[in-house]
Design a protein around this motif. Sequence first.
Motif, mmCIF file in Angstrom:
data_model
loop_
_atom_site.group_PDB
_atom_site.id
_atom_site.type_symbol
_atom_site.label_atom_id
_atom_site.label_comp_id
_atom_site.label_asym_id
_atom_site.label_seq_id
_atom_site.Cartn_x
_atom_site.Cartn_y
_atom_site.Cartn_z
ATOM 1 N N GLY A 99 0.818 -1.212 0.000
ATOM 2 C CA GLY A 99 0.000 0.000 0.000
ATOM 3 C C GLY A 99 0.842 1.249 0.000
ATOM 4 O O GLY A 99 0.370 2.339 0.303
ATOM 5 N N GLN A 100 2.112 1.136 -0.375
ATOM 6 C CA GLN A 100 3.053 2.254 -0.308
ATOM 7 C C GLN A 100 3.542 2.603 -1.698
ATOM 8 O O GLN A 100 3.736 1.728 -2.531
ATOM 9 N N GLY A 101 3.738 3.890 -1.930
ATOM 10 C CA GLY A 101 4.291 4.341 -3.205
ATOM 11 C C GLY A 101 3.206 4.592 -4.234
ATOM 12 O O GLY A 101 2.023 4.457 -3.953
ATOM 13 N N PRO A 102 3.606 4.954 -5.432
ATOM 14 C CA PRO A 102 2.628 5.213 -6.483
ATOM 15 C C PRO A 102 1.857 3.938 -6.809
ATOM 16 O O PRO A 102 2.412 2.848 -6.763
ATOM 17 N N ILE A 103 0.588 4.076 -7.118
ATOM 18 C CA ILE A 103 -0.223 2.908 -7.446
ATOM 19 C C ILE A 103 0.205 2.329 -8.784
ATOM 20 O O ILE A 103 0.298 1.122 -8.944
ATOM 21 N N ARG A 104 0.491 3.201 -9.729
ATOM 22 C CA ARG A 104 1.008 2.735 -11.007
ATOM 23 C C ARG A 104 2.466 3.167 -11.090
ATOM 24 O O ARG A 104 2.809 4.274 -10.671
ATOM 25 N N PRO A 105 3.333 2.322 -11.621
ATOM 26 C CA PRO A 105 4.753 2.635 -11.627
ATOM 27 C C PRO A 105 5.098 3.944 -12.319
ATOM 28 O O PRO A 105 6.020 4.632 -11.921
ATOM 29 N N SER A 106 4.342 4.315 -13.355
ATOM 30 C CA SER A 106 4.725 5.479 -14.134
ATOM 31 C C SER A 106 3.943 6.740 -13.796
ATOM 32 O O SER A 106 4.155 7.772 -14.381
ATOM 33 N N GLU A 118 15.372 1.175 6.320
ATOM 34 C CA GLU A 118 16.170 1.209 5.099
ATOM 35 C C GLU A 118 15.530 0.359 3.996
ATOM 36 O O GLU A 118 15.550 0.723 2.827
ATOM 37 N N MET A 119 14.951 -0.779 4.378
ATOM 38 C CA MET A 119 14.309 -1.638 3.388
ATOM 39 C C MET A 119 13.054 -0.968 2.835
ATOM 40 O O MET A 119 12.793 -1.031 1.633
ATOM 41 N N ARG A 120 12.298 -0.317 3.711
ATOM 42 C CA ARG A 120 11.104 0.397 3.240
ATOM 43 C C ARG A 120 11.509 1.491 2.251
ATOM 44 O O ARG A 120 10.862 1.693 1.233
ATOM 45 N N GLU A 121 12.606 2.191 2.562
ATOM 46 C CA GLU A 121 13.071 3.249 1.663
ATOM 47 C C GLU A 121 13.487 2.666 0.314
ATOM 48 O O GLU A 121 13.149 3.215 -0.735
ATOM 49 N N ILE A 145 11.938 3.516 -3.370
ATOM 50 C CA ILE A 145 12.741 3.970 -4.516
ATOM 51 C C ILE A 145 12.463 3.074 -5.719
ATOM 52 O O ILE A 145 12.212 3.557 -6.824
ATOM 53 N N TYR A 146 12.482 1.767 -5.509
ATOM 54 C CA TYR A 146 12.228 0.820 -6.592
ATOM 55 C C TYR A 146 10.841 1.046 -7.182
ATOM 56 O O TYR A 146 10.655 1.104 -8.393
ATOM 57 N N SER A 147 9.849 1.205 -6.320
ATOM 58 C CA SER A 147 8.463 1.367 -6.766
ATOM 59 C C SER A 147 8.266 2.634 -7.584
ATOM 60 O O SER A 147 7.471 2.661 -8.521
ATOM 61 N N GLU A 148 8.987 3.698 -7.252
ATOM 62 C CA GLU A 148 8.795 4.983 -7.915
ATOM 63 C C GLU A 148 9.527 5.078 -9.251
ATOM 64 O O GLU A 148 9.255 5.977 -10.046
ATOM 65 N N LEU A 149 10.454 4.162 -9.496
ATOM 66 C CA LEU A 149 11.196 4.187 -10.761
ATOM 67 C C LEU A 149 10.352 3.654 -11.906
ATOM 68 O O LEU A 149 9.572 2.723 -11.721
ATOM 69 N N PRO A 150 10.518 4.209 -13.100
ATOM 70 C CA PRO A 150 9.879 3.592 -14.274
ATOM 71 C C PRO A 150 10.454 2.190 -14.468
ATOM 72 O O PRO A 150 11.606 1.922 -14.111
ATOM 73 N N SER A 165 11.660 0.714 -16.881
ATOM 74 C CA SER A 165 12.896 0.653 -17.677
ATOM 75 C C SER A 165 14.140 0.947 -16.849
ATOM 76 O O SER A 165 15.242 0.559 -17.224
ATOM 77 N N GLN A 166 13.990 1.646 -15.705
ATOM 78 C CA GLN A 166 15.143 2.012 -14.878
ATOM 79 C C GLN A 166 15.369 1.059 -13.713
ATOM 80 O O GLN A 166 16.412 1.098 -13.065
ATOM 81 N N ARG A 167 14.402 0.190 -13.439
ATOM 82 C CA ARG A 167 14.542 -0.726 -12.306
ATOM 83 C C ARG A 167 15.725 -1.683 -12.453
ATOM 84 O O ARG A 167 16.420 -1.945 -11.474
ATOM 85 N N PRO A 168 15.997 -2.219 -13.663
ATOM 86 C CA PRO A 168 17.163 -3.099 -13.787
ATOM 87 C C PRO A 168 18.475 -2.391 -13.431
ATOM 88 O O PRO A 168 19.405 -3.020 -12.928
ATOM 89 N N VAL A 169 18.561 -1.083 -13.683
ATOM 90 C CA VAL A 169 19.777 -0.333 -13.335
ATOM 91 C C VAL A 169 19.959 -0.319 -11.822
ATOM 92 O O VAL A 169 21.057 -0.553 -11.305
ATOM 93 N N LEU A 170 18.870 -0.058 -11.087
ATOM 94 C CA LEU A 170 18.945 -0.070 -9.625
ATOM 95 C C LEU A 170 19.353 -1.447 -9.123
ATOM 96 O O LEU A 170 20.234 -1.570 -8.268
ATOM 97 N N MET A 171 18.720 -2.483 -9.667
ATOM 98 C CA MET A 171 19.032 -3.838 -9.213
ATOM 99 C C MET A 171 20.474 -4.215 -9.536
ATOM 100 O O MET A 171 21.152 -4.845 -8.723
ATOM 101 N N ALA A 172 20.976 -3.819 -10.699
ATOM 102 C CA ALA A 172 22.366 -4.113 -11.061
ATOM 103 C C ALA A 172 23.322 -3.399 -10.108
ATOM 104 O O ALA A 172 24.345 -3.955 -9.694
#
Length: 196
Positions: A69-76, A163-166, A170-175, A177-184
């Motif tokens: 229930g946290q962050g934007p409902i839709r990723p974009s 820290e995990m919630r943060e 961050i992951y949820s708010e990224l488009p 296309s940018q999530r793989p960059v964060l994970m890498a």
Amino acid sequence: MQSTTIPGRIKLARKMAGLPTQASLLVCIPGWKPSRLGNYEAGISTPGADDMLLIAEATGVSACWLMFGQGPIRPSERDLQAVRHQNLAQALDGIEADEERLAETVKRLRISRKRLREHLDNPFLPISDELARRLERLLGAKPGWLDEQHVERDPLFLSFPEEMRELMMIYSELPASQRPVLMATVRALRDSLTTA
């Protein structure tokens, strides 16, 4: 609809995706039996992370929002009407069981009981700015409260370290296309720490 719970968010996500029935969502998730989704929506069982991701992908919502229930409902985008609907459902949960509260609420909101029920049941029915502000006054909340997501009482989300919630936010708010960059980046950091 109780969209402050995982079952409520699954139902809301399905309806926002234009899938009126569980069967229509199951078409998007091959291999699932009807009882599986039915149990998730009824709260009989809780989906694991993999199943939550499948539901999120099939309905076009953020997996973080679906789970916590946290962050934007839709990723974009920040879906204002969905946020308003979620907050309305949370604020007026159980109102129909309290006749006195229901009568006072419809009077102060200046809408009929039927229209209030339609707003609670239909996440696609727009909640006007005027109605949103009247509800905030009724609740004694600051202007704009209905337009913000509130998860202060979500015990599952709050059970994770800050820290995990943060990181999840961050992951949820990224488009997508940018999530793989964060994970890498996170994996590279982990690997550098384990080899050091």
